[in-house]
Design an enzyme around this catalytic site. Structure first.
Site, PDB file in Angstrom:
ATOM      1  N   LYS A 215       0.830  -1.208   0.000  1.00  0.00           N
ATOM      2  CA  LYS A 215       0.000   0.000   0.000  1.00  0.00           C
ATOM      3  C   LYS A 215       0.867   1.263   0.000  1.00  0.00           C
ATOM      4  O   LYS A 215       0.629   2.208  -0.751  1.00  0.00           O
ATOM      5  CB  LYS A 215      -0.917  -0.016   1.228  1.00  0.00           C
ATOM      6  N   CYS A 269      -3.494  10.875   1.249  1.00  0.00           N
ATOM      7  CA  CYS A 269      -2.833   9.598   0.990  1.00  0.00           C
ATOM      8  C   CYS A 269      -1.430   9.800   0.459  1.00  0.00           C
ATOM      9  O   CYS A 269      -0.452   9.471   1.123  1.00  0.00           O
ATOM     10  CB  CYS A 269      -3.665   8.806  -0.011  1.00  0.00           C
TER      11      CYS A 269
HETATM   12  N1  SAJ Z   1      -1.585  14.988  -9.089  1.00  0.00           N
HETATM   13  C1  SAJ Z   1      -0.754  15.786  -9.857  1.00  0.00           C
HETATM   14  N2  SAJ Z   1      -0.370  15.343 -11.073  1.00  0.00           N
HETATM   15  C2  SAJ Z   1      -0.780  14.155 -11.574  1.00  0.00           C
HETATM   16  C3  SAJ Z   1      -1.609  13.327 -10.794  1.00  0.00           C
HETATM   17  C4  SAJ Z   1      -2.008  13.773  -9.545  1.00  0.00           C
HETATM   18  O1  SAJ Z   1      -0.369  16.892  -9.452  1.00  0.00           O
HETATM   19  O2  SAJ Z   1      -0.389  13.841 -12.712  1.00  0.00           O
HETATM   20  C5  SAJ Z   1      -2.011  15.451  -7.757  1.00  0.00           C
HETATM   21  C6  SAJ Z   1      -3.518  15.641  -7.631  1.00  0.00           C
HETATM   22  O3  SAJ Z   1      -3.906  16.879  -8.130  1.00  0.00           O
HETATM   23  C7  SAJ Z   1      -3.710  15.524  -6.144  1.00  0.00           C
HETATM   24  C8  SAJ Z   1      -2.661  14.491  -5.751  1.00  0.00           C
HETATM   25  O4  SAJ Z   1      -1.736  14.447  -6.810  1.00  0.00           O
HETATM   26  O5  SAJ Z   1      -3.407  16.742  -5.491  1.00  0.00           O
HETATM   27  C9  SAJ Z   1      -3.201  13.108  -5.489  1.00  0.00           C
HETATM   28  O6  SAJ Z   1      -4.205  12.778  -6.444  1.00  0.00           O
HETATM   29  P1  SAJ Z   1      -4.370  11.326  -7.082  1.00  0.00           P
HETATM   30  O7  SAJ Z   1      -5.541  11.377  -7.978  1.00  0.00           O
HETATM   31  O8  SAJ Z   1      -3.100  10.902  -7.697  1.00  0.00           O
HETATM   32  O9  SAJ Z   1      -4.570  10.355  -5.857  1.00  0.00           O
HETATM   33  P2  SAJ Z   1      -5.543  10.335  -4.558  1.00  0.00           P
HETATM   34  O10 SAJ Z   1      -4.815  10.909  -3.393  1.00  0.00           O
HETATM   35  O11 SAJ Z   1      -6.890  10.863  -4.868  1.00  0.00           O
HETATM   36  O12 SAJ Z   1      -5.680   8.761  -4.352  1.00  0.00           O
HETATM   37  C10 SAJ Z   1      -4.498   7.964  -4.199  1.00  0.00           C
HETATM   38  C11 SAJ Z   1      -4.571   6.817  -5.216  1.00  0.00           C
HETATM   39  N3  SAJ Z   1      -3.265   6.148  -5.293  1.00  0.00           N
HETATM   40  C12 SAJ Z   1      -2.642   5.920  -6.472  1.00  0.00           C
HETATM   41  O13 SAJ Z   1      -3.110   6.263  -7.534  1.00  0.00           O
HETATM   42  C13 SAJ Z   1      -1.356   5.173  -6.409  1.00  0.00           C
HETATM   43  C14 SAJ Z   1      -5.642   5.851  -4.791  1.00  0.00           C
HETATM   44  O14 SAJ Z   1      -5.650   4.704  -5.633  1.00  0.00           O
HETATM   45  C15 SAJ Z   1      -5.420   5.405  -3.336  1.00  0.00           C
HETATM   46  O15 SAJ Z   1      -6.433   4.527  -2.902  1.00  0.00           O
HETATM   47  C16 SAJ Z   1      -5.488   6.642  -2.481  1.00  0.00           C
HETATM   48  O16 SAJ Z   1      -4.422   7.508  -2.874  1.00  0.00           O
HETATM   49  C17 SAJ Z   1      -5.356   6.223  -1.033  1.00  0.00           C
HETATM   50  O17 SAJ Z   1      -6.388   6.210  -0.334  1.00  0.00           O
HETATM   51  O18 SAJ Z   1      -4.268   5.837  -0.606  1.00  0.00           O
END
Ligand code: SAJ
Length: 431
Positions: A215, A269
């Protein structure tokens, strides 16, 4: 003939993961009691309503509560399966705080009977499931505990993290694969039987420590990759390059897939979990630590660049577009967009207009500032400068004609057609 008795389930923690999980389990036909320390959360759910926003969750909860498959309580109750989904924050030194998990385990210990299974879902540092096991062993010396007893254990204990994306939780809870880590292989098999009731994705069994690390690794992987994109954006600013153009072109390579820069990493996360690895192995994790610092540093970079642009354009109204931690959700937790807009509001007061279709009012961080929450039309009319902090679909849909002539700091790269785009200001800043 074997009768498939549906287990009664107790889900401890009714937050962003616990409530959807409880509802999905209830939909599968198990009777579920959800437990939360917050009485108003409990009352809300028992009315068939919800206290968080998530696509389709309202209808699901209303249905399972109406059919009496889900009810909420402030007390842990007797059940066959206990699922722990409580927060695991970190302290000021980035050390994980597992006290909510241990507290949940303490409450479960009192209700535990022979044959029960405890499943930890909270994102946890490696070794936490063992700590839960040790605590249960200490509190319930009458029970044979897996990994401790040499006989057949009375209860099972496993770790099974969720990996759902906010905004797609219900779909991903059902369809994503799961790692199921048992304290022993028997524990893993018990948990597997349970998850197969409501998970369509593949459920893969392993040991508890490997599942805990898996995780953390998933979110650290994403953090490191976002840090690469964010670092590129700062390099590009320094060199006067358009990072979006560079990434678009580089991603045409068949084995390159650079993520998108933004104002930093938000949510509960990705900005948290990598620290659990760094804390567990500080000397072995320089890359993961650096990635965290790069992503945290990006927010200061965005604020500094926005400040320069605002100071260069005295009197101009500034539209800060978005507060959510990512696109198309109403979740402002640990949001870099919220931090940037709040900081600019503190400095520039009534020149700052906030546009956030997912907010009814400005969040409390704006108290004492004279920033205003306005709708998109109002902002397009009044603001000479737009700073895109969140890539909401409703922002992307604003046609060029309505943005023409405005100064745009496109932090999220949502308007590649903007003629007077961030490149000009980057060149100006770089010179
Ligand atoms: N972000 C960027 N650039 C990107 C992708 C994301 O700046 O190219 C930023 C987003 O804007 C946001 C942050 O990253 O601020 C996180 O967003 P996210 O969509 O990547 O992830 P979360 O936090 O919504 O959810 C993550 C997910 N983990 C992964 O994709 C590896 C999700 O599957 C997990 O279940 C979740 O964390 C968790 O609960 O751990």
């Amino acid at each position: 003939m074997l009768v498939d008795k549906k287990p009664d389930v107790c889900v401890v923690g009714l937050g962003y993961i616990g409530l959807p999980t409880a509802a999905v389990i209830a939909r599968s036909g198990c009777r579920v009691v959800g437990v939360d320390v917050n009485q108003s959360v409990v009352d809300t759910i028992n009315r068939g309503e919800i206290h968080i926003e998530e696509v389709d969750l309202d209808g699901l909860v209303q249905g399972v509560v109406a059919r009496q498959m889900l009810r909420a309580s402030t007390m842990v109750e007797t059940a066959d399966i206990f699922v722990i989904a409580v927060p695991t924050p970190f302290d000021d030194n980035h050390a994980p705080d597992i006290s909510y998990v241990l507290n949940a385990a303490t409450n479960i210990a009192a209700a535990l009977k022979i044959g029960d299974t405890i499943i930890l879902e909270s994102t946890s540092p490696v070794g936490t499931t063992d700590r839960v096991r040790d605590l249960i062993a200490q509190l319930r010396p009458d029970l044979k505990i897996p990994g401790i007893t040499s006989e057949t254990p009375d209860v099972s204990i496993a770790y099974c993290p969720e990996r759902v994306l906010p905004g797609r939780i219900l779909e991903e809870l059902t369809n994503n694969d799961r790692s199921i880590g048992g304290i022993t292989p028997r524990c893993a098999r018990k948990a597997l039987t349970f998850y197969k009731r409501f998970v369509r994705g593949e459920c893969v069994t392993t040991d508890a420590r490997s599942a805990e690390m898996t995780k953390l690794v998933e979110n650290a992987f994403r953090d490191v990759n976002i840090a690469f994109a964010n670092e590129l954006s700062m390099v590009a600013d320094h060199m006067g390059l358009d990072v979006w153009e560079v990434i678009r072109l580089a991603n045409r390579h068949p084995r390159v897939n650079i993520l998108q820069p933004g104002p930093g990493v938000g949510g509960h996360c990705i900005a948290v979990d990598p620290w659990f690895i760094v804390h567990g192995a500080p000397d072995q994790s320089p890359l993961i630590r650096t990635a965290r610092n790069v992503n945290d540093g990006k927010i200061d970079h965005v604020i500094a660049r926005a400040r320069t642009l605002i100071l260069e354009n005295p009197g101009m109204k500034i539209g800060c577009m978005g507060l959510a931690f990512k696109a198309n959700i109403d979740d402002f937790r640990e949001s870099p967009a919220l931090k940037a807009a709040t900081t600019l509001a503190e400095e520039f007061g009534d020149r700052i207009y906030v546009i956030e279709p997912y907010a009814a009012d400005l969040p409390p961080s704006f108290d004492g500032t004279s920033a205003k929450l306005v709708d998109i039309d109002h902002a397009l009319l009044e603001c000479g400068m737009l700073i895109t902090l969140v890539d909401h679909d409703s922002f992307k849909a604003i046609p060029l004609a309505e943005r023409a002539g405005k100064i745009v700091y496109d932090v999220r790269g949502i308007w590649p057609d903007q003629p007077e785009n961030a490149v000009q200001s980057q060149l100006r800043l770089a010179s």
